[in-house]
Design an enzyme around this catalytic site. Sequence first.
Site, PDB file in Angstrom:
ATOM      1  N   HIS A  60      -6.250  -2.719  -1.035  1.00  0.00           N
ATOM      2  CA  HIS A  60      -5.185  -3.071  -0.102  1.00  0.00           C
ATOM      3  C   HIS A  60      -5.841  -3.377   1.240  1.00  0.00           C
ATOM      4  O   HIS A  60      -6.548  -2.549   1.801  1.00  0.00           O
ATOM      5  CB  HIS A  60      -4.170  -1.941   0.059  1.00  0.00           C
ATOM      6  CG  HIS A  60      -3.075  -2.283   1.026  1.00  0.00           C
ATOM      7  ND1 HIS A  60      -1.938  -2.974   0.643  1.00  0.00           N
ATOM      8  CD2 HIS A  60      -2.961  -2.066   2.366  1.00  0.00           C
ATOM      9  CE1 HIS A  60      -1.162  -3.149   1.704  1.00  0.00           C
ATOM     10  NE2 HIS A  60      -1.758  -2.614   2.751  1.00  0.00           N
ATOM     11  N   CYS A  61      -5.589  -4.565   1.766  1.00  0.00           N
ATOM     12  CA  CYS A  61      -6.230  -5.018   3.000  1.00  0.00           C
ATOM     13  C   CYS A  61      -5.253  -4.903   4.166  1.00  0.00           C
ATOM     14  O   CYS A  61      -4.228  -5.593   4.195  1.00  0.00           O
ATOM     15  CB  CYS A  61      -6.705  -6.465   2.848  1.00  0.00           C
ATOM     16  SG  CYS A  61      -7.621  -7.077   4.282  1.00  0.00           S
ATOM     17  N   VAL A  62      -5.583  -4.026   5.121  1.00  0.00           N
ATOM     18  CA  VAL A  62      -4.689  -3.851   6.274  1.00  0.00           C
ATOM     19  C   VAL A  62      -4.694  -5.079   7.169  1.00  0.00           C
ATOM     20  O   VAL A  62      -3.737  -5.312   7.919  1.00  0.00           O
ATOM     21  CB  VAL A  62      -5.104  -2.605   7.085  1.00  0.00           C
ATOM     22  CG1 VAL A  62      -4.915  -1.340   6.270  1.00  0.00           C
ATOM     23  CG2 VAL A  62      -6.550  -2.712   7.571  1.00  0.00           C
TER      24      VAL A  62
END
Length: 411
Positions: free
Chosen positions: A184-186
Amino acid sequence: MGLLRTVAIAILGVSAFTFVALFGRLPALRKTPIGLLHRIICIHIPNVLLYLDSHLLGSRLSYCWNRTGTYVLHENHPLVLIFFLSLLIAGECMFIPSAWPRISTFHRLCIPALTLLPYVFLYASVVTKSYITLENHEDEMARYPYDRVIFKPGHPCRTCDFLKPARSKHCSFCKACVSRHDHHCVWLTNCVGRNNYHYFLSLLLSLSVMLAYGSCLGFSLVSQTLEGLIPSSSPLRSKSQDWTTWLNVWAIAIASDIRVGAVAMLTAMTAPLAMAFLLYHTYLIWAGMTTNESAKWSDWKEDVADGLVFKSTRSEIYGNQFHSDEGTPAQRTWPVSSDQILVITDGEPPKEGFQLCSRSNEILHKDDPQAPVDTRWIEVNSMREIDNIYDLGFWDNLREIFHMPIRRRVR
């Protein structure tokens, strides 16, 4: 000089903090100084602050911090994306108008393309989802076979209420199972998965090229400013000057051309971060795994190092009771298959009477400690002895990521 030194140190500090925060938890860096810094920043320092707050302020700060932290750390918010876009847009608005009158036609053609591409790939990475839903679940189940090592069949997602396809993972931020979940890429407020991984790679590549290009062009323009201020014939520009003098000369040039110089410094100090991301994901492609899978393989690596892993073949262990997956859509379409079976023990080799489920390799019946050793099992001494059916070779891994056809072969 003092102001520029402060700005440079601040940029380096932010870049180093970001690198440690994002990369420190990776299995490959877990036992390195970067992993130690990550634990200090993310675990030990917060624990000390919580202890002080509990004893001195009655945990009042902890309550506010937890509410803020819950939103920042556990919600899919756009704050980091907004910060990233603001930094990108502000830097370009400072740099391009100042540099445009001073550059050649070649650079005037390059700048629009190199500036636009990161926004295109960023948009594609953000809006493209890899979610698994009830509507596409059957297709996702047929996409990748279970390797029965890091992905085993028959495990349901309690939140989504369906069986987990191989290589998928439920994301607590996106609140959905993600196909070929990487991480998951912020920065994207989105999971990087099967449908947008190629956009994410393109984003990293375009950012790395843009930042490196901006650094070179920026310092070339600052060099022109320096030449106008201090000619090359000046003693201040001699090769025998010390580092302090050299830094002071460049500080004068950057201060005189602050819009171009400041952005050039920023790009030079942040380009290594983008390149580090790109190199790491290039390694993952070469190894045939995702970020999520690298953590799972890291656990197996530790078990192998401890002498806990033994291998055999499914046909030899199961015999006539062997349930082949050759008839399933995933096994028919996936280009690599393996007959290998792995088991983790307490360090002793499996003995006669040791039984596994032929469908999932789960332990059904442990062996009798007094029974003789089952010679069909061989100790695994290296990760090279373990088959990774998801590794097709670098070029085929890359083709699979970009949804291109690949060849079939058997191991």
